[in-house]
Design a protein around this motif. Sequence first.
Motif, PDB file in Angstrom:
ATOM      1  N   VAL A 121      23.584 -44.434  82.639  1.00  0.00           N
ATOM      2  CA  VAL A 121      23.371 -43.008  82.919  1.00  0.00           C
ATOM      3  C   VAL A 121      24.722 -42.307  82.805  1.00  0.00           C
ATOM      4  CG1 VAL A 121      22.593 -41.311  84.595  1.00  0.00           C
ATOM      5  CG2 VAL A 121      21.443 -43.527  84.437  1.00  0.00           C
ATOM      6  N   THR A 122      24.886 -41.501  81.784  1.00  0.00           N
ATOM      7  CA  THR A 122      26.176 -40.839  81.581  1.00  0.00           C
ATOM      8  C   THR A 122      26.334 -39.641  82.507  1.00  0.00           C
ATOM      9  OG1 THR A 122      25.200 -39.588  79.785  1.00  0.00           O
ATOM     10  CG2 THR A 122      26.450 -41.546  79.177  1.00  0.00           C
ATOM     11  N   ALA A 123      25.212 -38.988  82.835  1.00  0.00           N
ATOM     12  CA  ALA A 123      25.310 -37.832  83.716  1.00  0.00           C
ATOM     13  C   ALA A 123      23.963 -37.529  84.344  1.00  0.00           C
ATOM     14  CB  ALA A 123      25.788 -36.607  82.928  1.00  0.00           C
ATOM     15  N   VAL A 124      23.999 -37.040  85.558  1.00  0.00           N
ATOM     16  CA  VAL A 124      22.804 -36.468  86.169  1.00  0.00           C
ATOM     17  C   VAL A 124      23.162 -35.029  86.520  1.00  0.00           C
ATOM     18  CG1 VAL A 124      21.258 -36.503  88.155  1.00  0.00           C
ATOM     19  CG2 VAL A 124      21.923 -38.652  87.074  1.00  0.00           C
ATOM     20  N   ASP A 125      22.561 -34.100  85.791  1.00  0.00           N
ATOM     21  CA  ASP A 125      22.830 -32.685  86.035  1.00  0.00           C
ATOM     22  C   ASP A 125      21.765 -32.143  86.970  1.00  0.00           C
ATOM     23  OD1 ASP A 125      25.054 -32.534  84.266  1.00  0.00           O
ATOM     24  OD2 ASP A 125      23.632 -32.583  82.598  1.00  0.00           O
ATOM     25  N   LEU A 126      22.210 -31.503  88.034  1.00  0.00           N
ATOM     26  CA  LEU A 126      21.265 -30.998  89.019  1.00  0.00           C
ATOM     27  C   LEU A 126      21.328 -29.484  89.067  1.00  0.00           C
ATOM     28  CD1 LEU A 126      22.012 -33.607  91.823  1.00  0.00           C
ATOM     29  CD2 LEU A 126      20.117 -33.604  90.195  1.00  0.00           C
ATOM     30  N   SER A 127      20.182 -28.898  89.132  1.00  0.00           N
ATOM     31  CA  SER A 127      20.115 -27.453  89.188  1.00  0.00           C
ATOM     32  C   SER A 127      19.322 -27.081  90.441  1.00  0.00           C
ATOM     33  CB  SER A 127      19.423 -26.962  87.910  1.00  0.00           C
ATOM     34  OG  SER A 127      19.256 -25.587  87.966  1.00  0.00           O
ATOM     35  N   VAL A 128      19.986 -26.470  91.391  1.00  0.00           N
ATOM     36  CA  VAL A 128      19.297 -26.089  92.630  1.00  0.00           C
ATOM     37  C   VAL A 128      18.691 -24.710  92.402  1.00  0.00           C
ATOM     38  CG1 VAL A 128      19.526 -25.662  95.094  1.00  0.00           C
ATOM     39  CG2 VAL A 128      20.906 -27.440  93.990  1.00  0.00           C
ATOM     40  N   ASP A 129      17.384 -24.659  92.305  1.00  0.00           N
ATOM     41  CA  ASP A 129      16.719 -23.443  91.862  1.00  0.00           C
ATOM     42  C   ASP A 129      15.862 -22.774  92.925  1.00  0.00           C
ATOM     43  OD1 ASP A 129      17.870 -23.590  89.419  1.00  0.00           O
ATOM     44  OD2 ASP A 129      16.209 -24.621  88.446  1.00  0.00           O
ATOM     45  N   ASP A 130      15.725 -23.424  94.080  1.00  0.00           N
ATOM     46  CA  ASP A 130      14.877 -22.805  95.092  1.00  0.00           C
ATOM     47  C   ASP A 130      15.245 -23.367  96.462  1.00  0.00           C
ATOM     48  OD1 ASP A 130      12.996 -21.131  96.097  1.00  0.00           O
ATOM     49  OD2 ASP A 130      11.266 -22.075  95.120  1.00  0.00           O
ATOM     50  N   VAL A 131      14.884 -22.631  97.496  1.00  0.00           N
ATOM     51  CA  VAL A 131      15.026 -23.166  98.858  1.00  0.00           C
ATOM     52  C   VAL A 131      13.668 -23.092  99.531  1.00  0.00           C
ATOM     53  CG1 VAL A 131      17.458 -22.628  99.261  1.00  0.00           C
ATOM     54  CG2 VAL A 131      15.713 -20.883  99.686  1.00  0.00           C
ATOM     55  N   PHE A 132      13.468 -23.949 100.526  1.00  0.00           N
ATOM     56  CA  PHE A 132      12.216 -23.883 101.286  1.00  0.00           C
ATOM     57  C   PHE A 132      12.527 -24.097 102.755  1.00  0.00           C
ATOM     58  CE2 PHE A 132      12.828 -28.220  99.793  1.00  0.00           C
ATOM     59  CZ  PHE A 132      12.564 -29.003 100.900  1.00  0.00           C
ATOM     60  N   ARG A 133      11.586 -23.688 103.595  1.00  0.00           N
ATOM     61  CA  ARG A 133      11.737 -23.898 105.038  1.00  0.00           C
ATOM     62  C   ARG A 133      11.294 -25.312 105.342  1.00  0.00           C
ATOM     63  NH1 ARG A 133      14.974 -20.012 107.174  1.00  0.00           N
ATOM     64  NH2 ARG A 133      14.722 -18.264 105.737  1.00  0.00           N
ATOM     65  N   ASP A 134      12.197 -26.104 105.861  1.00  0.00           N
ATOM     66  CA  ASP A 134      11.860 -27.489 106.179  1.00  0.00           C
ATOM     67  C   ASP A 134      11.270 -27.539 107.577  1.00  0.00           C
ATOM     68  OD1 ASP A 134      11.590 -30.155 106.370  1.00  0.00           O
ATOM     69  OD2 ASP A 134      13.686 -30.657 105.999  1.00  0.00           O
ATOM     70  N   GLU A 135       9.930 -27.716 107.663  1.00  0.00           N
ATOM     71  CA  GLU A 135       9.234 -27.667 108.957  1.00  0.00           C
ATOM     72  C   GLU A 135       9.678 -28.811 109.864  1.00  0.00           C
ATOM     73  OE1 GLU A 135       7.608 -25.069 109.507  1.00  0.00           O
ATOM     74  OE2 GLU A 135       7.447 -24.354 107.454  1.00  0.00           O
ATOM     75  N   GLY A 136      10.015 -29.949 109.257  1.00  0.00           N
ATOM     76  CA  GLY A 136      10.369 -31.128 110.043  1.00  0.00           C
ATOM     77  C   GLY A 136      11.746 -31.014 110.692  1.00  0.00           C
ATOM     78  N   ALA A 137      12.585 -30.069 110.220  1.00  0.00           N
ATOM     79  CA  ALA A 137      13.971 -30.037 110.712  1.00  0.00           C
ATOM     80  C   ALA A 137      14.090 -29.283 112.033  1.00  0.00           C
ATOM     81  CB  ALA A 137      14.867 -29.372 109.672  1.00  0.00           C
TER      82      ALA A 137
END
Lengths: 215, 191
Positions: free
Chosen positions: A199-215
């Motif tokens: 795996v030469t690269a893992v590109d991550l794109s953070v495109d949304d947020v959500f309310r984490d009910e468990g937190a």
Amino acid sequence: MTHQVTMRHRLECGTELAVLVEQVAEAGEPEDPRHQAGCAYCQTTLVRLEQVWGVVREVAREEPAPPFSLVETVLLRVRRGLFPAVSTLPLEQVVPRLVHALLAAERGTTRIADAVVADIARAAARRVPRTRLLGRWNRQLARPAGWVSGDGIAVEVAGASVRITLQLALPYGASVPETTAAMRETVIADVEALTGLRVTAVDLSVDDVFRDEGA
Amino acid sequence: MPAVRRPERGVPPAMVLHTSDRNLIAAAQVGDLLAFEELARRHETLVYRVALRMLNRPADAEDATQDVLLLAWQALPRFRSESSFPTWLYRLTTNRCLNVLRSRHPSEALAEELAGNQMTDLEVEHALRLEVVKAAVARLTAEQRAPFVLREFEGLSYAEIAEVLETTVPAIKSRLHRARGELASALSEWI
């Protein structure tokens, strides 16, 4: 071969046949109008060529219709990922799409489809707590070459190397550097361990947020 | 055009129908299949027509058209508007057809030749003449056939043909010149 000899052929008046063919085909002006107007050889040949090109133009006016369901079939093939075989693609520089990673073994080679790599990466990504993979590719972003499935994951394979792009949603309040580092680590470890690819690269794109009910 | 259109994502079909190619291309480039569907419907006739003239067999032309449209979908993200969209499609189509012609077995070419000669059995003289022209075009070499089809049947300019076939205008002129000569001598026996 005999045709070429014919084309170099001159009429008895000395006019090149090829010149008359161009004149008729392009509906152009004669090279030597005065000669042509008075020359029986030229006139006879022109009439004959006009007849021939008349039929060519009739063929040009035909509007052959493609089969009714052709576009439907194409869309079905797009959805199922049934593309023409790579070996018969015209102009591979137009579509440099590799669908398989290649691993050389001692006796033979192993091919791993990019869709398989995507499945493994997807399963790995889902194991990372408090993150979600986007359910469909974000249309604001250009679809990368290796986009193989409907969701937010793209895989580009080249030989034994693979580059993975993931589109994520994170819970509100989560640390982006920490979460993405965990995600990257998990995906790389799983894909490398299960496929043997690098795996030469893992590109991550953070495109949304959500309310984490468990937190 | 079918009465029922499946909405894929986002854009309602009615809006798509009035959208320019440019907007549809931009949407299809980022994966909008509905936009691509509309583009494919607008241009399938062009692709099929050229494929049929190049290959002279409806079944092969249909296969080639499918492949060209799939290829267009795959390659669209890399399409830049340096050339026009139809020019780009002409290029994909002629390349695909030239590949098909290259992979045809020599005996198939012979069968094509025989098919051309059997046309004398057709009863309708008008249809016969058209078929004779198509068969004669099918007997041109692949190199000559592409510029001939693009010029005589599609009406492209020399410059456009050179762009489609990725060569120079003088090269196109000379290939076209030879193609026309071949055709004129092949047809003058028949027509």
